[in-house]
Design a protein around this motif. Structure first.
Motif, mmCIF file in Angstrom:
data_model
loop_
_atom_site.group_PDB
_atom_site.id
_atom_site.type_symbol
_atom_site.label_atom_id
_atom_site.label_comp_id
_atom_site.label_asym_id
_atom_site.label_seq_id
_atom_site.Cartn_x
_atom_site.Cartn_y
_atom_site.Cartn_z
ATOM 1 N N VAL A 252 0.850 -1.209 0.000
ATOM 2 C CA VAL A 252 0.000 0.000 0.000
ATOM 3 C C VAL A 252 0.880 1.252 0.000
ATOM 4 O O VAL A 252 0.634 2.190 -0.754
ATOM 5 C CB VAL A 252 -0.988 -0.026 1.193
ATOM 6 N N ASN A 253 1.934 1.245 0.819
ATOM 7 C CA ASN A 253 2.853 2.388 0.807
ATOM 8 C C ASN A 253 3.457 2.590 -0.591
ATOM 9 O O ASN A 253 3.574 3.718 -1.060
ATOM 10 C CB ASN A 253 3.994 2.175 1.806
ATOM 11 N N SER A 254 3.856 1.495 -1.233
ATOM 12 C CA SER A 254 4.509 1.618 -2.548
ATOM 13 C C SER A 254 3.573 2.248 -3.569
ATOM 14 O O SER A 254 4.026 2.927 -4.499
ATOM 15 C CB SER A 254 5.012 0.254 -3.041
ATOM 16 N N VAL A 255 2.280 2.035 -3.378
ATOM 17 C CA VAL A 255 1.296 2.631 -4.297
ATOM 18 C C VAL A 255 1.033 4.081 -3.899
ATOM 19 O O VAL A 255 1.046 4.983 -4.738
ATOM 20 C CB VAL A 255 -0.011 1.799 -4.296
ATOM 21 N N LYS A 256 0.843 4.312 -2.572
ATOM 22 C CA LYS A 256 0.565 5.675 -2.083
ATOM 23 C C LYS A 256 1.693 6.637 -2.396
ATOM 24 O O LYS A 256 1.466 7.805 -2.692
ATOM 25 C CB LYS A 256 0.396 5.656 -0.550
ATOM 26 N N TYR A 257 2.928 6.165 -2.282
ATOM 27 C CA TYR A 257 4.095 7.024 -2.488
ATOM 28 C C TYR A 257 4.792 6.692 -3.799
ATOM 29 O O TYR A 257 5.974 6.970 -3.977
ATOM 30 C CB TYR A 257 5.033 6.927 -1.278
ATOM 31 N N LEU B 246 1.456 5.096 11.242
ATOM 32 C CA LEU B 246 1.615 3.913 12.106
ATOM 33 C C LEU B 246 2.065 2.676 11.340
ATOM 34 O O LEU B 246 2.608 1.742 11.927
ATOM 35 C CB LEU B 246 0.291 3.596 12.814
ATOM 36 N N GLY B 247 1.827 2.676 10.033
ATOM 37 C CA GLY B 247 2.067 1.472 9.228
ATOM 38 C C GLY B 247 3.452 0.866 9.422
ATOM 39 O O GLY B 247 3.581 -0.323 9.744
ATOM 40 N N LEU B 248 4.484 1.669 9.272
ATOM 41 C CA LEU B 248 5.845 1.122 9.352
ATOM 42 C C LEU B 248 6.240 0.762 10.787
ATOM 43 O O LEU B 248 7.054 -0.142 10.985
ATOM 44 C CB LEU B 248 6.857 2.101 8.744
#
Ligand SMILES: Nc1ncnc2c1ncn2[C@@H]1O[C@H](COP(=O)(O)OP(=O)(O)OP(=O)(O)O)[C@@H](O)[C@H]1O
Ligand SMILES: [Mg+2]
Length: 126
Positions: free
Chosen positions: A29-34, A91-93
């Motif tokens: 999800v992070n890779s898509v968001k960022y 909070l994800g990481l």
């Protein structure tokens, strides 16, 4: 774009499947968001002796060196102006790190601004 490699050999690890799923989902999800529009996320698994190395790599906005030391802290977020997506909690990481450490492993990050980011961790084979 999600690249699914031809090699479909299975690797088995000893891990909490729900927690590790949470880790991988968070990183994807992070890779898509960022990431960039029409960017790529690559998920790679390497067979390394009695462990499996897992990498989640993107070609997104990247993270500048000054942010890397604090990246896994709770509520830590990088300069919001640079990402397409807003409103995360940061909070994800922190959760990712907690889960990987509970598996007696460490989470690593390599990143270059405007080039991309690679998160990696290992798991013991099952
Ligand atoms: N793949 C990535 N590329 C670029 N920056 C990233 C990437 N992953 C994380 N970051 C940066 O690290 C910060 C912390 O990530 P984290 O997942 O902890 O929080 P979040 O995505 O903002 O919120 P949440 O995951 O709680 O919804 C993000 O705000 C973002 O700035
Ligand atoms: Mg996140």
């Amino acid at each position: 774009m999600l690249t699914i490699p031809e090699d479909t050999r299975q690797l088995f690890v000893s891990a909490d499947r729900f927690r590790i799923r949470q880790v991988i989902v968070n990183l994807i999800v992070n890779s898509v968001k960022y990431g960039k529009i029409a960017g790529e996320t690559k998920i790679r698994f390497y067979d390394v002796g009695d462990t499996v190395l897992i990498e989640i790599a993107d070609n997104g906005i990247g993270i500048s060196k000054k942010h890397l030391p604090r990246l896994f802290e709770r509520f830590y977020r990088v300069d919001k102006g640079r990402s397409r997506e807003q409103g995360g909690t940061g909070l994800g990481l922190a959760i990712v790190k907690h889960i990987i450490e509970a598996h007696n492993q460490t989470i690593e990050v390599m990143s270059t601004e405007d080039v991309g980011t690679v998160f990696s961790f290992m798991l013991k084979k099952g």
